[in-house]
Scaffold this motif. Structure first.
Motif, PDB file in Angstrom:
ATOM      1  N   SER A   1       0.811  -1.220   0.000  1.00 20.01           N
ATOM      2  CA  SER A   1       0.000   0.000   0.000  1.00 20.01           C
ATOM      3  C   SER A   1       0.844   1.271   0.000  1.00 20.01           C
ATOM      4  O   SER A   1       0.356   2.335  -0.366  1.00 20.01           O
ATOM      5  N   ILE A   2       2.109   1.181   0.389  1.00 23.89           N
ATOM      6  CA  ILE A   2       2.961   2.377   0.423  1.00 23.89           C
ATOM      7  C   ILE A   2       3.764   2.571  -0.865  1.00 23.89           C
ATOM      8  O   ILE A   2       4.497   3.547  -1.001  1.00 23.89           O
ATOM      9  N   VAL A   3       3.626   1.657  -1.822  1.00 27.64           N
ATOM     10  CA  VAL A   3       4.407   1.734  -3.061  1.00 27.64           C
ATOM     11  C   VAL A   3       3.803   2.758  -4.010  1.00 27.64           C
ATOM     12  O   VAL A   3       2.599   2.775  -4.246  1.00 27.64           O
ATOM     13  N   LYS A   4       4.679   3.614  -4.548  1.00 23.44           N
ATOM     14  CA  LYS A   4       4.276   4.584  -5.568  1.00 23.44           C
ATOM     15  C   LYS A   4       5.225   4.437  -6.748  1.00 23.44           C
ATOM     16  O   LYS A   4       6.431   4.278  -6.567  1.00 23.44           O
ATOM     17  N   LEU A   5       4.688   4.527  -7.924  1.00 22.77           N
ATOM     18  CA  LEU A   5       5.470   4.419  -9.152  1.00 22.77           C
ATOM     19  C   LEU A   5       5.664   5.807  -9.754  1.00 22.77           C
ATOM     20  O   LEU A   5       4.691   6.543  -9.938  1.00 22.77           O
ATOM     21  N   VAL A   6       6.920   6.184 -10.013  1.00 26.73           N
ATOM     22  CA  VAL A   6       7.236   7.473 -10.632  1.00 26.73           C
ATOM     23  C   VAL A   6       8.234   7.256 -11.768  1.00 26.73           C
ATOM     24  O   VAL A   6       8.913   6.240 -11.825  1.00 26.73           O
ATOM     25  N   ASN A   7       8.302   8.246 -12.654  1.00 26.99           N
ATOM     26  CA  ASN A   7       9.171   8.153 -13.830  1.00 26.99           C
ATOM     27  C   ASN A   7      10.649   8.381 -13.547  1.00 26.99           C
ATOM     28  O   ASN A   7      11.502   7.787 -14.185  1.00 26.99           O
ATOM     29  N   ASP A   8      10.948   9.295 -12.629  1.00 24.02           N
ATOM     30  CA  ASP A   8      12.345   9.660 -12.389  1.00 24.02           C
ATOM     31  C   ASP A   8      12.524  10.220 -10.985  1.00 24.02           C
ATOM     32  O   ASP A   8      11.550  10.415 -10.251  1.00 24.02           O
ATOM     33  N   ILE A   9      13.767  10.497 -10.630  1.00 16.43           N
ATOM     34  CA  ILE A   9      14.097  11.000  -9.298  1.00 16.43           C
ATOM     35  C   ILE A   9      13.446  12.359  -9.068  1.00 16.43           C
ATOM     36  O   ILE A   9      12.954  12.634  -7.969  1.00 16.43           O
ATOM     37  N   THR A  10      13.419  13.205 -10.079  1.00 19.70           N
ATOM     38  CA  THR A  10      12.806  14.527  -9.952  1.00 19.70           C
ATOM     39  C   THR A  10      11.336  14.417  -9.563  1.00 19.70           C
ATOM     40  O   THR A  10      10.854  15.149  -8.692  1.00 19.70           O
ATOM     41  N   GLU A  11      10.610  13.505 -10.198  1.00 14.80           N
ATOM     42  CA  GLU A  11       9.201  13.305  -9.859  1.00 14.80           C
ATOM     43  C   GLU A  11       9.047  12.770  -8.426  1.00 14.80           C
ATOM     44  O   GLU A  11       8.128  13.141  -7.702  1.00 14.80           O
ATOM     45  N   CYS A  12       9.952  11.928  -8.013  1.00 16.48           N
ATOM     46  CA  CYS A  12       9.948  11.400  -6.654  1.00 16.48           C
ATOM     47  C   CYS A  12      10.103  12.548  -5.648  1.00 16.48           C
ATOM     48  O   CYS A  12       9.327  12.669  -4.700  1.00 16.48           O
ATOM     49  N   VAL A  13      11.103  13.388  -5.861  1.00 16.82           N
ATOM     50  CA  VAL A  13      11.354  14.533  -4.979  1.00 16.82           C
ATOM     51  C   VAL A  13      10.145  15.463  -4.971  1.00 16.82           C
ATOM     52  O   VAL A  13       9.720  15.946  -3.913  1.00 16.82           O
ATOM     53  N   SER A  14       9.556  15.701  -6.126  1.00 10.48           N
ATOM     54  CA  SER A  14       8.374  16.562  -6.238  1.00 10.48           C
ATOM     55  C   SER A  14       7.202  16.013  -5.426  1.00 10.48           C
ATOM     56  O   SER A  14       6.493  16.773  -4.753  1.00 10.48           O
ATOM     57  N   ASN A  15       6.996  14.707  -5.468  1.00 10.77           N
ATOM     58  CA  ASN A  15       5.930  14.073  -4.676  1.00 10.77           C
ATOM     59  C   ASN A  15       6.139  14.312  -3.185  1.00 10.77           C
ATOM     60  O   ASN A  15       5.195  14.626  -2.460  1.00 10.77           O
ATOM     61  N   ILE A  16       7.358  14.167  -2.734  1.00 13.12           N
ATOM     62  CA  ILE A  16       7.670  14.367  -1.317  1.00 13.12           C
ATOM     63  C   ILE A  16       7.478  15.825  -0.939  1.00 13.12           C
ATOM     64  O   ILE A  16       6.904  16.144   0.108  1.00 13.12           O
ATOM     65  N   GLN A  17       7.934  16.726  -1.801  1.00 22.40           N
ATOM     66  CA  GLN A  17       7.789  18.156  -1.527  1.00 22.40           C
ATOM     67  C   GLN A  17       6.308  18.548  -1.453  1.00 22.40           C
ATOM     68  O   GLN A  17       5.901  19.319  -0.580  1.00 22.40           O
TER      69      GLN A  17
END
Length: 189
Positions: A82-98
């Motif tokens: 349930s905690i898994v998220k799929l993103v395209n790249d590191i930038t998108e990952c950082v953006s999600n956290i921000q």
């Protein structure tokens, strides 16, 4: 303690010939890393993969356990995934956290090599305890993330050394060892 996120990077990583490639996802990495992340209260586990073909495979696996028969058959697996998220790249990952926290995360990553910004697990653990910014722990697949990408991160954790000469852990094992070193109970006290 601050919020901790984890990302598994499939691009840009090296293959055994030190060529930059996109690595394939493995079913074990999805399941086993999610289970370990839940054990150590990781906020989200990001699978970072740019390939739409690979994303379809990942989504099929996640859907099976999150909305399909697998959810009913094995609720523990559903909870882990349930905690898994799929993103395209590191930038998108950082953006999600921000977006979620209102802050840019401090990025710590791992490698079997050392860099100028390599820190010990002791210092990293201390940083986690006092830090107010979220932390993103990144793990590379294949033979590790591209050097130029590694240089951009805030900290690189020292390599894991066993007692033998062999030094090429699977990423699932590295995640478990490192999360225990950083977030596990201080058994040595």
């Amino acid at each position: 303690m601050t919020s901790v996120y984890l990302g598994l990077v499939h691009y840009p990583v090296y293959n055994r010939n030190m060529e930059v490639v996109t690595s394939s996802v493995t079913n074990f990495d999805i399941h086993d890393i999610a289970r370990t992340c839940n054990t150590y209260a990781i906020k989200n586990y990001f699978i970072i993969h740019p390939s739409t073909n690979q994303q379809e495979i990942i989504n099929e696996i996640l859907n099976y356990w999150n909305v399909g028969y697998g959810k009913e058959c094995n609720p523990d697996r559903n909870q882990a995934l349930s905690i898994v998220k799929l993103v395209n790249d590191i930038t998108e990952c950082v953006s999600n956290i921000q977006k979620e926290t209102g802050q840019l995360p401090i990025i710590m990553t791992t490698d079997a090599r050392t860099y100028s910004n390599t820190i010990s697990y002791k210092l990293a653990r201390e940083e986690l305890l006092v830090q107010e910014q979220p932390i993103l722990l990144l793990f590379g697949t294949g033979w590790g993330m591209q050097d130029s990408v590694m240089q951009a991160f805030d900290y690189i954790l020292e390599p894991i050394y066993g007692v033998g000469e062999y030094n090429h852990l699977c990423v699932r094992s590295a995640v478990a060892i490192i999360l225990d070193r950083l977030l596990g109970s201080p058994w040595w006290k």
